[in-house]
Design a protein around this motif. Structure first.
Motif, mmCIF file in Angstrom:
data_model
loop_
_atom_site.group_PDB
_atom_site.id
_atom_site.type_symbol
_atom_site.label_atom_id
_atom_site.label_comp_id
_atom_site.label_asym_id
_atom_site.label_seq_id
_atom_site.Cartn_x
_atom_site.Cartn_y
_atom_site.Cartn_z
ATOM 1 N N ALA A 50 -30.935 2.192 24.090
ATOM 2 C CA ALA A 50 -30.179 3.013 23.147
ATOM 3 C C ALA A 50 -28.902 2.271 22.749
ATOM 4 C CB ALA A 50 -29.823 4.361 23.776
ATOM 5 N N LYS A 51 -28.516 2.423 21.493
ATOM 6 C CA LYS A 51 -27.314 1.750 21.001
ATOM 7 C C LYS A 51 -26.324 2.749 20.436
ATOM 8 C CE LYS A 51 -29.036 -2.807 19.916
ATOM 9 N NZ LYS A 51 -29.088 -3.879 18.933
ATOM 10 N N VAL A 52 -25.059 2.392 20.588
ATOM 11 C CA VAL A 52 -23.955 3.100 19.950
ATOM 12 C C VAL A 52 -23.200 2.046 19.161
ATOM 13 C CG1 VAL A 52 -21.856 4.439 20.305
ATOM 14 C CG2 VAL A 52 -23.801 4.766 21.850
ATOM 15 N N LEU A 65 -18.858 6.135 13.914
ATOM 16 C CA LEU A 65 -19.607 6.054 15.172
ATOM 17 C C LEU A 65 -21.032 6.514 14.871
ATOM 18 C CD1 LEU A 65 -18.501 7.311 18.638
ATOM 19 C CD2 LEU A 65 -20.734 7.932 17.747
ATOM 20 N N ALA A 66 -22.007 5.701 15.273
ATOM 21 C CA ALA A 66 -23.410 6.058 15.052
ATOM 22 C C ALA A 66 -24.189 5.860 16.347
ATOM 23 C CB ALA A 66 -24.014 5.200 13.956
ATOM 24 N N ALA A 67 -25.023 6.835 16.653
ATOM 25 C CA ALA A 67 -25.911 6.788 17.820
ATOM 26 C C ALA A 67 -27.095 7.685 17.505
ATOM 27 C CB ALA A 67 -25.188 7.280 19.068
ATOM 28 N N ARG A 68 -28.104 7.636 18.351
ATOM 29 C CA ARG A 68 -29.261 8.497 18.077
ATOM 30 C C ARG A 68 -28.906 9.976 18.210
ATOM 31 N NH1 ARG A 68 -32.717 6.457 23.145
ATOM 32 N NH2 ARG A 68 -31.664 7.643 24.773
ATOM 33 N N THR A 69 -27.763 10.273 18.816
ATOM 34 C CA THR A 69 -27.305 11.656 18.928
ATOM 35 C C THR A 69 -26.633 12.155 17.663
ATOM 36 O OG1 THR A 69 -25.233 10.886 19.902
ATOM 37 C CG2 THR A 69 -26.991 11.523 21.434
ATOM 38 N N VAL A 93 -15.503 12.503 21.526
ATOM 39 C CA VAL A 93 -16.879 12.396 21.014
ATOM 40 C C VAL A 93 -17.581 11.206 21.642
ATOM 41 C CG1 VAL A 93 -18.282 11.967 18.955
ATOM 42 C CG2 VAL A 93 -16.367 13.586 18.850
ATOM 43 N N LEU A 94 -16.907 10.067 21.701
ATOM 44 C CA LEU A 94 -17.502 8.871 22.292
ATOM 45 C C LEU A 94 -17.851 9.105 23.760
ATOM 46 C CD1 LEU A 94 -18.335 5.904 22.176
ATOM 47 C CD2 LEU A 94 -15.960 5.320 22.693
ATOM 48 N N THR A 95 -16.959 9.723 24.496
ATOM 49 C CA THR A 95 -17.238 10.019 25.907
ATOM 50 C C THR A 95 -18.472 10.897 26.029
ATOM 51 O OG1 THR A 95 -14.941 9.752 26.574
ATOM 52 C CG2 THR A 95 -16.327 11.112 27.993
ATOM 53 N N HIS A 96 -18.560 11.934 25.186
ATOM 54 C CA HIS A 96 -19.727 12.827 25.225
ATOM 55 C C HIS A 96 -21.014 12.069 24.887
ATOM 56 C CE1 HIS A 96 -22.177 16.392 24.814
ATOM 57 N NE2 HIS A 96 -22.561 15.937 23.631
ATOM 58 N N VAL A 97 -20.969 11.250 23.847
ATOM 59 C CA VAL A 97 -22.157 10.497 23.432
ATOM 60 C C VAL A 97 -22.615 9.565 24.548
ATOM 61 C CG1 VAL A 97 -22.970 8.683 21.863
ATOM 62 C CG2 VAL A 97 -21.743 10.664 20.956
ATOM 63 N N LEU A 98 -21.700 8.799 25.122
ATOM 64 C CA LEU A 98 -22.095 7.844 26.169
ATOM 65 C C LEU A 98 -22.545 8.555 27.444
ATOM 66 C CD1 LEU A 98 -19.515 4.989 25.630
ATOM 67 C CD2 LEU A 98 -21.968 4.945 25.168
ATOM 68 N N ARG A 99 -21.915 9.661 27.792
ATOM 69 C CA ARG A 99 -22.380 10.427 28.966
ATOM 70 C C ARG A 99 -23.796 10.943 28.729
ATOM 71 N NH1 ARG A 99 -18.077 14.176 32.013
ATOM 72 N NH2 ARG A 99 -19.679 13.980 33.594
ATOM 73 N N THR A 100 -24.036 11.447 27.521
ATOM 74 C CA THR A 100 -25.360 11.978 27.185
ATOM 75 C C THR A 100 -26.417 10.885 27.237
ATOM 76 O OG1 THR A 100 -24.394 13.704 25.795
ATOM 77 C CG2 THR A 100 -26.707 13.133 25.389
ATOM 78 N N LEU A 101 -26.131 9.752 26.596
ATOM 79 C CA LEU A 101 -27.122 8.673 26.522
ATOM 80 C C LEU A 101 -27.331 7.964 27.862
ATOM 81 C CD1 LEU A 101 -26.227 7.098 23.060
ATOM 82 C CD2 LEU A 101 -28.159 8.589 23.626
ATOM 83 N N SER A 102 -26.328 8.027 28.746
ATOM 84 C CA SER A 102 -26.462 7.335 30.036
ATOM 85 C C SER A 102 -26.776 8.305 31.170
ATOM 86 C CB SER A 102 -25.168 6.572 30.357
ATOM 87 O OG SER A 102 -24.110 7.467 30.636
ATOM 88 N N ASP A 103 -27.178 9.523 30.835
ATOM 89 C CA ASP A 103 -27.467 10.551 31.846
ATOM 90 C C ASP A 103 -26.292 10.756 32.797
ATOM 91 O OD1 ASP A 103 -30.026 11.117 30.833
ATOM 92 O OD2 ASP A 103 -30.894 9.446 31.967
ATOM 93 N N GLY A 104 -25.093 10.787 32.228
ATOM 94 C CA GLY A 104 -23.887 11.065 33.002
ATOM 95 C C GLY A 104 -23.266 9.891 33.700
ATOM 96 N N GLU A 105 -23.871 8.721 33.559
ATOM 97 C CA GLU A 105 -23.410 7.540 34.285
ATOM 98 C C GLU A 105 -22.096 6.982 33.741
ATOM 99 O OE1 GLU A 105 -25.573 3.593 36.089
ATOM 100 O OE2 GLU A 105 -26.261 4.319 34.144
ATOM 101 N N LEU A 106 -21.932 6.967 32.431
ATOM 102 C CA LEU A 106 -20.744 6.368 31.821
ATOM 103 C C LEU A 106 -19.742 7.432 31.390
ATOM 104 C CD1 LEU A 106 -22.229 3.578 29.549
ATOM 105 C CD2 LEU A 106 -21.179 3.339 31.810
ATOM 106 N N VAL A 107 -18.561 7.414 31.999
ATOM 107 C CA VAL A 107 -17.462 8.273 31.630
ATOM 108 C C VAL A 107 -16.350 7.366 31.143
ATOM 109 C CG1 VAL A 107 -15.822 10.027 32.389
ATOM 110 C CG2 VAL A 107 -18.145 9.981 33.351
ATOM 111 N N VAL A 108 -16.074 7.419 29.859
ATOM 112 C CA VAL A 108 -15.186 6.429 29.250
ATOM 113 C C VAL A 108 -13.724 6.882 29.291
ATOM 114 C CG1 VAL A 108 -14.718 5.088 27.183
ATOM 115 C CG2 VAL A 108 -17.052 5.677 27.768
ATOM 116 N N PHE A 109 -13.421 8.028 28.727
ATOM 117 C CA PHE A 109 -12.030 8.508 28.663
ATOM 118 C C PHE A 109 -11.892 9.788 29.430
ATOM 119 C CE2 PHE A 109 -12.369 5.932 24.781
ATOM 120 C CZ PHE A 109 -11.268 5.106 24.940
#
Length: 109
Positions: A50-52, A65-69, A93-109
């Motif tokens: 998956a890409k962001v 910002l573009a992602a499959r979400t 929004v970015l934090t939500h997108v990355l958490r969603t796409l990584s199954d909660g693994e990536l928490v950015v901000f």
């Protein structure tokens, strides 16, 4: 806002986002890739492919910002980047997108 000021603000935000994502990947020991290309395009590729993509759009003076979400457009307002449709903050929004796409693994901000 003139194009030079916009570019300066957008580049600073993209650099901060890149650093935050890299730190989140390190914390999570995730197998993800972050790449900033010439022209201010930041791509994040997750383990499953998956890409962001986050980039500045000078003509509209926005960060996109573009992602499959979904896709979002953000304008600078009061020191933050705000979604033109729903008023959400870019970093939230970015934090939500990355958490969603990584199954909660990536928490950015």
């Amino acid at each position: 806002m003139d194009e030079s000021k916009f570019s300066q603000l957008a580049q600073a935000e993209l650099a901060a986002i890149e650093a935050a994502i890299e730190a989140a990947i390190t914390r999570a020991d995730a197998d993800c890739d972050v790449q900033m290309s010439a022209g201010g395009i930041l791509e994040v590729e997750l383990e499953d492919g998956a890409k962001v993509v986050i980039n500045q759009h000078a003509a509209m003076q926005e960060i996109w910002l573009a992602a499959r979400t979904g896709a979002h457009h953000f304008r600078p307002e009061g020191g933050r980047w705000i979604d033109t449709r729903d008023g959400q903050d870019l970093r939230a929004v970015l934090t939500h997108v990355l958490r969603t796409l990584s199954d909660g693994e990536l928490v950015v901000f």
